[in-house]
Design a protein around this motif. Structure first.
Motif, PDB file in Angstrom:
ATOM      1  N   THR A  75       0.829  -1.205   0.000  1.00  0.00           N
ATOM      2  CA  THR A  75       0.000   0.000   0.000  1.00  0.00           C
ATOM      3  C   THR A  75       0.863   1.254   0.000  1.00  0.00           C
ATOM      4  OG1 THR A  75      -1.710  -1.207   1.199  1.00  0.00           O
ATOM      5  CG2 THR A  75      -1.875   1.190   1.203  1.00  0.00           C
TER       6      THR A  75
ATOM      7  N   SER B 182      -8.904  -2.062   1.316  1.00  0.00           N
ATOM      8  CA  SER B 182      -7.741  -1.419   1.911  1.00  0.00           C
ATOM      9  C   SER B 182      -8.072  -0.447   3.040  1.00  0.00           C
ATOM     10  CB  SER B 182      -6.963  -0.676   0.819  1.00  0.00           C
ATOM     11  OG  SER B 182      -6.521  -1.565  -0.163  1.00  0.00           O
TER      12      SER B 182
ATOM     13  N   ARG C  26      -4.702  -2.837  -5.845  1.00  0.00           N
ATOM     14  CA  ARG C  26      -4.327  -3.974  -5.005  1.00  0.00           C
ATOM     15  C   ARG C  26      -5.219  -5.189  -5.230  1.00  0.00           C
ATOM     16  NH1 ARG C  26      -4.420  -3.556   0.723  1.00  0.00           N
ATOM     17  NH2 ARG C  26      -3.008  -5.312   0.622  1.00  0.00           N
TER      18      ARG C  26
ATOM     19  N   ILE D  91      -6.936   2.768  -4.761  1.00  0.00           N
ATOM     20  CA  ILE D  91      -5.952   1.872  -4.146  1.00  0.00           C
ATOM     21  C   ILE D  91      -6.461   0.440  -4.194  1.00  0.00           C
ATOM     22  CG2 ILE D  91      -4.770   1.276  -1.991  1.00  0.00           C
ATOM     23  CD1 ILE D  91      -4.942   4.325  -1.310  1.00  0.00           C
TER      24      ILE D  91
END
Length: 73
Positions: free
Chosen positions: A9, A32, A28, A24
């Motif tokens: 991250t 998150s 990913r 994000i």
């Protein structure tokens, strides 16, 4: 010591930030929110009032760069 997920991250935010939480998560491929909260508690990520698509943005802090050993200049 940071987990692999935390390092992932941070790397995303350092390279592509500032980003919103959904951005994000898209990179990913997992949720998150908890990771961002933990990184904010450690002082490595901060939430900004800059709003995109109704979401606040996140970026790494100066403390993050100090932890890496980079000079403040």
């Amino acid at each position: 010591e940071l987990s692999k997920a935390a390092l992932e991250t941070l790397a995303i935010l350092a390279y592509r930030g500032p980003l919103t939480r959904p951005e994000i998560e898209q990179i990913r491929g997992v949720q998150s929110a908890l990771m961002l909260r933990n990184l904010m508690l450690r002082g490595l990520v901060e939430q900004h009032d800059e709003v995109r698509v109704g979401q606040p943005t996140y970026r790494v802090t100066l403390n993050f760069f100090k932890q890496l050993g980079l000079p403040d200049r």
